[in-house]
Scaffold this motif. Structure first.
Motif, PDB file in Angstrom:
ATOM      1  N   GLU A 147      18.096 -38.646 -83.879  1.00 55.51           N
ATOM      2  CA  GLU A 147      16.746 -38.326 -84.350  1.00 55.51           C
ATOM      3  C   GLU A 147      16.828 -37.285 -85.450  1.00 55.51           C
ATOM      4  O   GLU A 147      17.688 -36.400 -85.428  1.00 55.51           O
ATOM      5  CB  GLU A 147      15.893 -37.808 -83.199  1.00 55.51           C
ATOM      6  CG  GLU A 147      14.433 -37.549 -83.561  1.00 55.51           C
ATOM      7  CD  GLU A 147      13.558 -37.295 -82.342  1.00 55.51           C
ATOM      8  OE1 GLU A 147      13.451 -38.199 -81.488  1.00 55.51           O
ATOM      9  OE2 GLU A 147      13.015 -36.184 -82.235  1.00 55.51           O
ATOM     10  N   LEU A 148      15.936 -37.399 -86.414  1.00 53.61           N
ATOM     11  CA  LEU A 148      15.832 -36.393 -87.461  1.00 53.61           C
ATOM     12  C   LEU A 148      14.375 -35.986 -87.624  1.00 53.61           C
ATOM     13  O   LEU A 148      13.480 -36.832 -87.661  1.00 53.61           O
ATOM     14  CB  LEU A 148      16.382 -36.914 -88.791  1.00 53.61           C
ATOM     15  CG  LEU A 148      16.417 -35.890 -89.935  1.00 53.61           C
ATOM     16  CD1 LEU A 148      17.691 -36.029 -90.770  1.00 53.61           C
ATOM     17  CD2 LEU A 148      15.183 -36.009 -90.830  1.00 53.61           C
ATOM     18  N   ARG A 149      14.183 -34.661 -87.686  1.00 57.05           N
ATOM     19  CA  ARG A 149      12.840 -34.103 -87.852  1.00 57.05           C
ATOM     20  C   ARG A 149      12.803 -33.221 -89.088  1.00 57.05           C
ATOM     21  O   ARG A 149      13.755 -32.484 -89.359  1.00 57.05           O
ATOM     22  CB  ARG A 149      12.455 -33.284 -86.615  1.00 57.05           C
ATOM     23  CG  ARG A 149      12.430 -34.117 -85.329  1.00 57.05           C
ATOM     24  CD  ARG A 149      12.100 -33.277 -84.108  1.00 57.05           C
ATOM     25  NE  ARG A 149      13.182 -32.353 -83.765  1.00 57.05           N
ATOM     26  CZ  ARG A 149      14.233 -32.678 -83.019  1.00 57.05           C
ATOM     27  NH1 ARG A 149      14.374 -33.913 -82.538  1.00 57.05           N
ATOM     28  NH2 ARG A 149      15.158 -31.766 -82.725  1.00 57.05           N
ATOM     29  N   VAL A 150      11.709 -33.305 -89.822  1.00 56.33           N
ATOM     30  CA  VAL A 150      11.475 -32.435 -90.973  1.00 56.33           C
ATOM     31  C   VAL A 150      10.210 -31.646 -90.702  1.00 56.33           C
ATOM     32  O   VAL A 150       9.143 -32.229 -90.472  1.00 56.33           O
ATOM     33  CB  VAL A 150      11.342 -33.253 -92.275  1.00 56.33           C
ATOM     34  CG1 VAL A 150      11.035 -32.334 -93.453  1.00 56.33           C
ATOM     35  CG2 VAL A 150      12.621 -34.038 -92.550  1.00 56.33           C
ATOM     36  N   ASN A 151      10.345 -30.329 -90.677  1.00 56.80           N
ATOM     37  CA  ASN A 151       9.218 -29.443 -90.366  1.00 56.80           C
ATOM     38  C   ASN A 151       8.544 -29.829 -89.052  1.00 56.80           C
ATOM     39  O   ASN A 151       7.324 -29.767 -88.906  1.00 56.80           O
ATOM     40  CB  ASN A 151       8.201 -29.452 -91.507  1.00 56.80           C
ATOM     41  CG  ASN A 151       8.816 -29.054 -92.834  1.00 56.80           C
ATOM     42  OD1 ASN A 151       9.710 -28.211 -92.878  1.00 56.80           O
ATOM     43  ND2 ASN A 151       8.362 -29.669 -93.914  1.00 56.80           N
ATOM     44  N   GLY A 152       9.377 -30.244 -88.081  1.00 53.17           N
ATOM     45  CA  GLY A 152       8.893 -30.594 -86.756  1.00 53.17           C
ATOM     46  C   GLY A 152       8.390 -32.011 -86.611  1.00 53.17           C
ATOM     47  O   GLY A 152       8.118 -32.462 -85.490  1.00 53.17           O
ATOM     48  N   GLU A 153       8.265 -32.750 -87.696  1.00 58.57           N
ATOM     49  CA  GLU A 153       7.779 -34.136 -87.661  1.00 58.57           C
ATOM     50  C   GLU A 153       8.955 -35.099 -87.578  1.00 58.57           C
ATOM     51  O   GLU A 153       9.880 -35.044 -88.388  1.00 58.57           O
ATOM     52  CB  GLU A 153       6.959 -34.440 -88.914  1.00 58.57           C
ATOM     53  CG  GLU A 153       6.531 -35.893 -89.030  1.00 58.57           C
ATOM     54  CD  GLU A 153       5.972 -36.246 -90.399  1.00 58.57           C
ATOM     55  OE1 GLU A 153       5.679 -37.427 -90.623  1.00 58.57           O
ATOM     56  OE2 GLU A 153       5.854 -35.329 -91.251  1.00 58.57           O
ATOM     57  N   THR A 154       8.936 -36.011 -86.597  1.00 59.49           N
ATOM     58  CA  THR A 154      10.012 -36.982 -86.441  1.00 59.49           C
ATOM     59  C   THR A 154       9.951 -38.006 -87.563  1.00 59.49           C
ATOM     60  O   THR A 154       8.933 -38.668 -87.764  1.00 59.49           O
ATOM     61  CB  THR A 154       9.920 -37.694 -85.088  1.00 59.49           C
ATOM     62  OG1 THR A 154      10.040 -36.723 -84.033  1.00 59.49           O
ATOM     63  CG2 THR A 154      11.038 -38.722 -84.934  1.00 59.49           C
ATOM     64  N   ARG A 155      11.046 -38.106 -88.293  1.00 56.63           N
ATOM     65  CA  ARG A 155      11.151 -39.072 -89.394  1.00 56.63           C
ATOM     66  C   ARG A 155      12.020 -40.278 -89.008  1.00 56.63           C
ATOM     67  O   ARG A 155      11.751 -41.391 -89.427  1.00 56.63           O
ATOM     68  CB  ARG A 155      11.762 -38.389 -90.618  1.00 56.63           C
ATOM     69  CG  ARG A 155      10.902 -37.283 -91.234  1.00 56.63           C
ATOM     70  CD  ARG A 155       9.951 -37.820 -92.273  1.00 56.63           C
ATOM     71  NE  ARG A 155       9.331 -36.771 -93.055  1.00 56.63           N
ATOM     72  CZ  ARG A 155       9.835 -36.273 -94.190  1.00 56.63           C
ATOM     73  NH1 ARG A 155      10.991 -36.718 -94.655  1.00 56.63           N
ATOM     74  NH2 ARG A 155       9.184 -35.328 -94.841  1.00 56.63           N
ATOM     75  N   GLN A 156      13.107 -40.007 -88.268  1.00 57.99           N
ATOM     76  CA  GLN A 156      14.020 -41.079 -87.862  1.00 57.99           C
ATOM     77  C   GLN A 156      14.275 -40.962 -86.365  1.00 57.99           C
ATOM     78  O   GLN A 156      14.465 -39.854 -85.854  1.00 57.99           O
ATOM     79  CB  GLN A 156      15.356 -40.976 -88.603  1.00 57.99           C
ATOM     80  CG  GLN A 156      15.269 -41.228 -90.094  1.00 57.99           C
ATOM     81  CD  GLN A 156      16.621 -41.113 -90.771  1.00 57.99           C
ATOM     82  OE1 GLN A 156      17.016 -40.027 -91.185  1.00 57.99           O
ATOM     83  NE2 GLN A 156      17.338 -42.224 -90.878  1.00 57.99           N
ATOM     84  N   SER A 157      14.291 -42.091 -85.688  1.00 55.62           N
ATOM     85  CA  SER A 157      14.544 -42.111 -84.246  1.00 55.62           C
ATOM     86  C   SER A 157      15.131 -43.463 -83.872  1.00 55.62           C
ATOM     87  O   SER A 157      14.496 -44.504 -84.071  1.00 55.62           O
ATOM     88  CB  SER A 157      13.253 -41.862 -83.467  1.00 55.62           C
ATOM     89  OG  SER A 157      13.510 -41.800 -82.079  1.00 55.62           O
ATOM     90  N   SER A 158      16.358 -43.449 -83.351  1.00 52.80           N
ATOM     91  CA  SER A 158      17.022 -44.694 -82.998  1.00 52.80           C
ATOM     92  C   SER A 158      18.123 -44.391 -81.995  1.00 52.80           C
ATOM     93  O   SER A 158      18.071 -43.381 -81.284  1.00 52.80           O
ATOM     94  CB  SER A 158      17.589 -45.373 -84.253  1.00 52.80           C
ATOM     95  OG  SER A 158      18.089 -46.660 -83.964  1.00 52.80           O
TER      96      SER A 158
END
Length: 277
Positions: free
Chosen positions: A203-214
Motif C-alpha cells: 500500500e502507498l499513501r500520500v498525505n494519508g490518502e491511499t493511492r495504491q493498494s494490492s
C-alpha cells in the motif's frame, strides 16, 4: 509486529544521510522473524542492528528510534527493477503484459532512506510514486535455478520507484526517467522472507490518502522467477536490490507531499518530497 519509526526527516543528499559503509549485510539463514536495520547512532557511527518492539538493539544496547538516523538498509552496487509485473498496472499504462520480466536498472545514486526528503527533478510536470516489494540479495548469484532462487534472498524491504514520466515516456533507456538522485527510497528494515506472507499487502499513501493498494499475490512473475531471469544475464552481489513491480494506482507527487510505503510483514517506509524549481 514491527512499528515504523517516528518521523525524522532528512534532505536526501546531505553527507550525513548517505555515508558509505562496508558493514557485512545479512547472512542468508538468519533466524526467522527478525527485522534488520542500518542506522547511525548518536556518536555518528553506522551500525547494523535489530529493530524490535523495545527499540533498535545493537551491541547490548537498545536505542530509541527517535534518537538515531535510520539509513537505507543496504548500499547496493545496483538496483534491478521489474516493470509491468501487475496486470492492472499494465492496463492503466495501456501496455501489453510482458511474456518475460521486463528489466531495467537504477544506479546507486538513486538510493534514499527512511525519513529522507526527495528532491523532484527540476522542470518536470509529472513525477509519480510506485510502491514495490524490494528483494535484498544475500550472496553472490549467477545462473541461479528458479528452484534455488530463495537461497540467495536475504530478505525483503519496502521500496518506492519514483518515476519522472516526462522523460520516461520519450526515451528508450529511462535514465532521465528512473535514475535521478534519490528516486529509490528503501527501508526502513529488512524482514526475513518467512516474515512476509505470500499474499502480503502492499500500500502507498500520500498525505494519508491511499493511492495504491494490492498484494504481491497479484505478481505476474514470482520472486524465484525474477531472480532466475536476472541471474541469467548478470551477477547479483550481496546487498544488491531487486524491486518487483508496482500495482495500479500510480499517481503524481507534489511539493511538500508526505509518502508512506507499506508492505505487510515489513513495516512503513516514510519520506517527503520537495520541488526545488
Amino acid at each position: 509486529m514491527f512499528c515504523h519509526a517516528p518521523s525524522r526527516r532528512r534532505r536526501y543528499g546531505d553527507p550525513e544521510s548517505v555515508l558509505k559503509t562496508d558493514i557485512r549485510l545479512y547472512e542468508v539463514g538468519d533466524p526467522a522473524h527478525v527485522h534488520h536495520v542500518r542506522f547511525r547512532d548518536p556518536a555518528g557511527s553506522v551500525r547494523q542492528g535489530v529493530w524490535s518492539d523495545d527499540g533498535i538493539e545493537f551491541g547490548g544496547r537498545v536505542y530509541d528510534p527517535a534518537n538515531v538516523d535510520v539509513l537505507a538498509p543496504t548500499d547496493p552496487s545496483k538496483i534491478v527493477c521489474v516493470g509491468l509485473n501487475y496486470a492492472d498496472h499494465a492496463d492503466e499504462e495501456d501496455m501489453e503484459v510482458p511474456d518475460r520480466p521486463l528489466l531495467f536498472l537504477k544506479p546507486p545514486n538513486t538510493v534514499a532512506g527512511h525519513g529522507d526528503t526527495i528532491a523532484l527533478p527540476e522542470g518536470k510536470d509529472t513525477v509519480e510514486h510506485e510502491v514495490e516489494l524490494g528483494i535484498i540479495v544475500g550472496e553472490q548469484a549467477r545462473n541461479v535455478d528458479e528452484a534455488d532462487a530463495m537461497e540467495v534472498v536475504a530478505g525483503y524491504t519496502c521500496a518506492n520507484d519514483v518515476s519522472n514520466r516526462d522523460d520516461q515516456y520519450v526515451e528508450q533507456n529511462w535514465v532521465r526517467g528512473k535514475a535521478f538522485d534519490g528516486s529509490c527510497p528503501l527501508g526502513p528494515v529488512v524482514a526475513t522472507p518467512d516474515e512476509v506472507p505470500e499474499d502480503a499487502s502492499v500500500e502507498l499513501r500520500v498525505n494519508g490518502e491511499t493511492r495504491q493498494s494490492s498484494s504481491i499475490e497479484e505478481f505476474i512473475f514470482s520472486v524465484p522467477e525474477i531472480v532466475a531471469e536476472i541471474t541469467q544475464y548478470m551477477t547479483l552481489e550481496p546487498g544488491d536490490v531487486v524491486i518487483t513491480g508496482t500495482p495500479a494506482g500510480v499517481g503524481p507527487l507534489a511539493d511538500g507531499d508526505s509518502v508512506e510505503v507499506e508492505v505487510e510483514g515489513i513495516g512503513v517506509l516514510e519520506h517527503d518530497v520537495e520541488r526545488l524549481d
